[in-house]
Structure formats: structure tokens, C-alpha cells
Design a protein around this motif. Structure first.
Motif, mmCIF file in Angstrom:
data_model
loop_
_atom_site.group_PDB
_atom_site.id
_atom_site.type_symbol
_atom_site.label_atom_id
_atom_site.label_comp_id
_atom_site.label_asym_id
_atom_site.label_seq_id
_atom_site.Cartn_x
_atom_site.Cartn_y
_atom_site.Cartn_z
ATOM 1 N N LEU A 1 1.005 -0.955 0.476
ATOM 2 C CA LEU A 1 -0.143 0.016 -0.114
ATOM 3 C C LEU A 1 0.445 1.595 0.124
ATOM 4 N N PRO A 2 1.847 1.357 0.907
ATOM 5 C CA PRO A 2 2.836 2.690 0.589
ATOM 6 C C PRO A 2 3.727 2.646 -0.647
ATOM 7 N N ALA A 3 3.727 1.218 -1.162
ATOM 8 C CA ALA A 3 4.285 2.207 -2.510
ATOM 9 C C ALA A 3 3.554 1.995 -3.480
ATOM 10 N N ALA A 4 2.324 2.314 -3.632
ATOM 11 C CA ALA A 4 0.958 2.181 -4.336
ATOM 12 C C ALA A 4 1.083 3.761 -4.549
ATOM 13 N N ALA A 5 1.087 3.982 -2.431
ATOM 14 C CA ALA A 5 0.481 5.707 -2.610
ATOM 15 C C ALA A 5 0.827 6.766 -2.885
ATOM 16 N N ILE A 6 2.998 6.791 -3.092
ATOM 17 C CA ILE A 6 3.912 7.115 -3.607
ATOM 18 C C ILE A 6 4.069 6.952 -5.247
ATOM 19 N N VAL A 7 3.424 6.014 -6.132
ATOM 20 C CA VAL A 7 4.042 6.108 -7.038
ATOM 21 C C VAL A 7 2.160 6.870 -7.729
ATOM 22 N N ILE A 8 1.296 6.248 -7.484
ATOM 23 C CA ILE A 8 0.035 6.875 -8.223
ATOM 24 C C ILE A 8 -0.428 8.056 -7.638
ATOM 25 N N TYR B 1 5.905 10.043 -15.902
ATOM 26 C CA TYR B 1 6.630 9.811 -13.919
ATOM 27 C C TYR B 1 6.578 8.602 -13.548
ATOM 28 N N ALA B 2 6.091 8.510 -13.886
ATOM 29 C CA ALA B 2 5.676 7.259 -12.771
ATOM 30 C C ALA B 2 6.635 5.354 -12.800
ATOM 31 N N PRO B 3 7.000 5.809 -13.679
ATOM 32 C CA PRO B 3 8.932 4.959 -13.165
ATOM 33 C C PRO B 3 9.246 5.503 -12.331
ATOM 34 N N THR B 4 10.005 7.090 -12.467
ATOM 35 C CA THR B 4 10.633 7.497 -11.374
ATOM 36 C C THR B 4 9.966 7.526 -9.986
ATOM 37 N N LEU B 5 8.503 7.499 -9.678
ATOM 38 C CA LEU B 5 8.138 7.744 -8.785
ATOM 39 C C LEU B 5 8.341 6.586 -7.954
ATOM 40 N N GLY B 6 8.469 4.900 -8.940
ATOM 41 C CA GLY B 6 8.529 3.588 -8.476
ATOM 42 C C GLY B 6 9.925 3.253 -7.915
ATOM 43 N N ILE B 7 9.961 4.297 -8.322
ATOM 44 C CA ILE B 7 12.327 4.627 -8.114
ATOM 45 C C ILE B 7 12.395 4.905 -6.321
ATOM 46 N N THR C 1 9.206 -0.010 -7.583
ATOM 47 C CA THR C 1 9.560 0.188 -9.042
ATOM 48 C C THR C 1 8.659 -0.395 -9.907
ATOM 49 N N ILE C 2 8.365 -2.135 -10.028
ATOM 50 C CA ILE C 2 7.299 -2.553 -10.833
ATOM 51 C C ILE C 2 5.996 -1.222 -10.852
ATOM 52 N N TYR C 3 4.841 -0.916 -10.035
ATOM 53 C CA TYR C 3 3.921 -0.173 -9.879
ATOM 54 C C TYR C 3 3.919 0.945 -10.242
ATOM 55 N N GLY C 4 5.438 1.280 -10.515
ATOM 56 C CA GLY C 4 5.821 2.539 -11.256
ATOM 57 C C GLY C 4 5.400 1.897 -12.989
ATOM 58 N N ILE C 5 6.818 0.858 -13.216
ATOM 59 C CA ILE C 5 7.255 1.057 -15.070
ATOM 60 C C ILE C 5 5.630 0.139 -15.281
ATOM 61 N N GLY C 6 4.851 -0.841 -14.657
ATOM 62 C CA GLY C 6 3.580 -1.670 -15.049
ATOM 63 C C GLY C 6 2.817 -0.645 -15.125
ATOM 64 N N LEU C 7 2.307 1.193 -14.415
ATOM 65 C CA LEU C 7 1.843 1.629 -14.301
ATOM 66 C C LEU C 7 2.169 2.930 -16.051
ATOM 67 N N ALA C 8 2.472 2.984 -16.235
ATOM 68 C CA ALA C 8 2.806 3.638 -17.114
ATOM 69 C C ALA C 8 3.372 2.942 -18.123
#
Length: 246
Positions: free
Chosen positions: A33-40, A152-158, A189-196
Motif C-alpha cells: 500500500l505505501p508503494a502504491a500511494a507513492i507511485v499513484i 513520471y510513474a517510473p521515476t516515482l517507482g524509483i 519500481t514494478i508499480y511505476g514501470i507497470g502503470l506507465a
């Protein structure tokens, strides 16, 4: 709903979850959940900072358009245009007012009402082209907002992964939890790259294509209305509009 687009999203999820399963992973390992919040939320915040409010609102509406019913009936519209020409030749342009009342498309309705008012072909083109081009530019701007979110999403994933690693490194006193903690950190990172790459960029490209198709459709309608204003016969109009069929 556009079932093809919906199926594409499901297939993307299946690819990621299926690949994780084949590697021996479990679904719960990908839930953070924290990772999802950061990325989204971070991606959304970056888009809001970058773009005017009206472009962000339009981008949200365009998401609904991308997954809704969005097929343009070129053939059916050609048949309607020919029928309008027949009505105009038999009963006069004023008879098209009843046809305008049946139309749900504001662009088509506006064009028919211009005919009813007796406007010439040049006036019809000048009036409707402004609306056509303006709508295209506004929607392309909305698509660019979604496309920028894909950047932006992959960078937020990082960023999410680094924050997770910071948390892990601050608890070195518990070596047994290091492996699990590091694995969890990289979920962002998976969330960011996947979302993008599985959602935002494909959706932005689809919206651009939808805008192009709608532009061609409205251009066809505009040409048809101008032919009626010029007094062209129905057969000639049908033949000249056949080139728009996809």
C-alpha cells in the motif's frame, strides 16, 4: 464499454501476475500500500503541477472515453447525409430542422441548423472548422497529460524503492528481515514501470487515435453538409464520401 480495451487491461494484469507465479512468487508479495500511494499519488501530483486544471479535468474525462463506446459510424453517417440531401431537394432546407432535432451529436446538429438558416458552404466550413480544430487540440492536450504521467510513474517507482531501502537500512539490527524488506522495497519500481507501460502510455496513444478518427468523421460530415449547401445530387455526394470509409 470498449471490451477490447478492458480485455487488454486484464491481459496486462494476467501477464504480470502469471509471470510472478511462474517464477514461484505469490500475489501478496506484490501488494504494498505505501508503494502504491507513492507511485499513484505522486504521479497524479506531478501531472497536476505540470498542467492547467482544465487539461487535467479533460484528461480524466478522456479516460472514460477510452474505455467507453467510441466507434464512429462512417457508413451510417454517409447514408444519413445522402438522406438529408434527398429531404432538402424535395422539401427544402427548412425541412432539415426536424432532422437536426433527432441528432444527439452537437457537431452534426450545429451543421444541420446552419443549413436550415440558409448559410452557404463557405460559412458552414468556417464555422464548423473552428469547433472541429478546437476540440481536437483540447483533447490532444488532455492525452498529453496522461502521456506525461506515463513518464513520471517510473521515476516515482524509483523514489518509492529508495524510500523502502532507507527504511530497511535503518533496521539493520534485524538481519533476518533484510531480504524480505529489500524485496518489498522494489515493488514500488514494478508499480511505476507497470502503470506507465501497461496503462498510461497505451491509453494516451489510444486517445490520440480516437481523436484522429473523430476528426476524420467530423470532416466527412462537414464535407457532406457543404455538398448539400452547394446543391449536389445525392448520388454524387455518396460517391465523393466513400473515400472516408475505413
Amino acid at each position: 464499454m470498449d471490451l477490447t480495451a478492458f480485455f487488454g487491461v486484464l491481459l496486462a494484469f494476467a501477464a504480470v501476475l502469471g509471470g510472478n507465479y511462474l517464477e514461484g512468487g505469490h500475489v501478496e508479495e506484490l501488494l504494498n500500500l505505501p508503494a502504491a500511494a507513492i507511485v499513484i499519488l505522486g504521479t497524479l501530483a506531478a501531472a497536476i503541477i505540470q498542467s492547467p486544471a482544465q487539461d487535467v479535468r479533460r484528461a480524466v474525462r478522456l479516460l472514460g472515453w477510452a474505455f467507453g463506446r467510441n466507434n464512429q459510424d462512417f457508413k451510417g453517417s454517409i447514408d444519413r447525409i445522402v438522406q438529408w440531401c434527398v429531404v432538402a431537394r424535395r422539401k427544402g432546407l427548412l425541412a432539415l430542422e426536424k432532422e437536426a432535432e433527432k441528432e444527439s451529436d452537437p457537431f452534426v446538429k450545429a451543421g444541420l441548423l446552419l443549413l436550415v438558416d440558409g448559410k452557404g458552404a463557405d460559412v458552414i466550413r468556417g464555422t464548423l472548422e473552428v469547433e472541429l480544430i478546437t476540440a481536437e487540440q483540447r483533447d490532444l492536450q488532455g492525452a498529453k497529460v496522461i502521456e506525461s504521467m506515463g513518464g513520471y510513474a517510473p521515476t516515482l517507482g524509483i523514489i518509492g524503492a529508495v524510500l523502502g531501502l532507507i527504511h530497511v537500512m535503518s533496521n539493520l539490527s534485524d538481519p533476518d528481515s533484510l531480504g524480505a524488506g529489500i524485496a518489498t522495497a522494489f515493488v514500488a519500481t514494478i508499480y511505476g514501470i507497470g502503470l506507465a507501460n501497461l496503462f498510461l502510455i497505451p491509453v494516451a496513444n489510444k486517445i490520440k487515435n480516437l481523436v484522429l478518427v473523430r476528426y476524420q468523421y467530423q470532416e466527412m460530415v462537414l464535407e457532406g453538409l457543404m455538398f448539400i449547401a452547394e446543391g449536389q445530387n445525392p448520388k454524387a455526394i455518396q460517391q465523393r464520401l466513400q473515400g472516408y470509409l475505413r
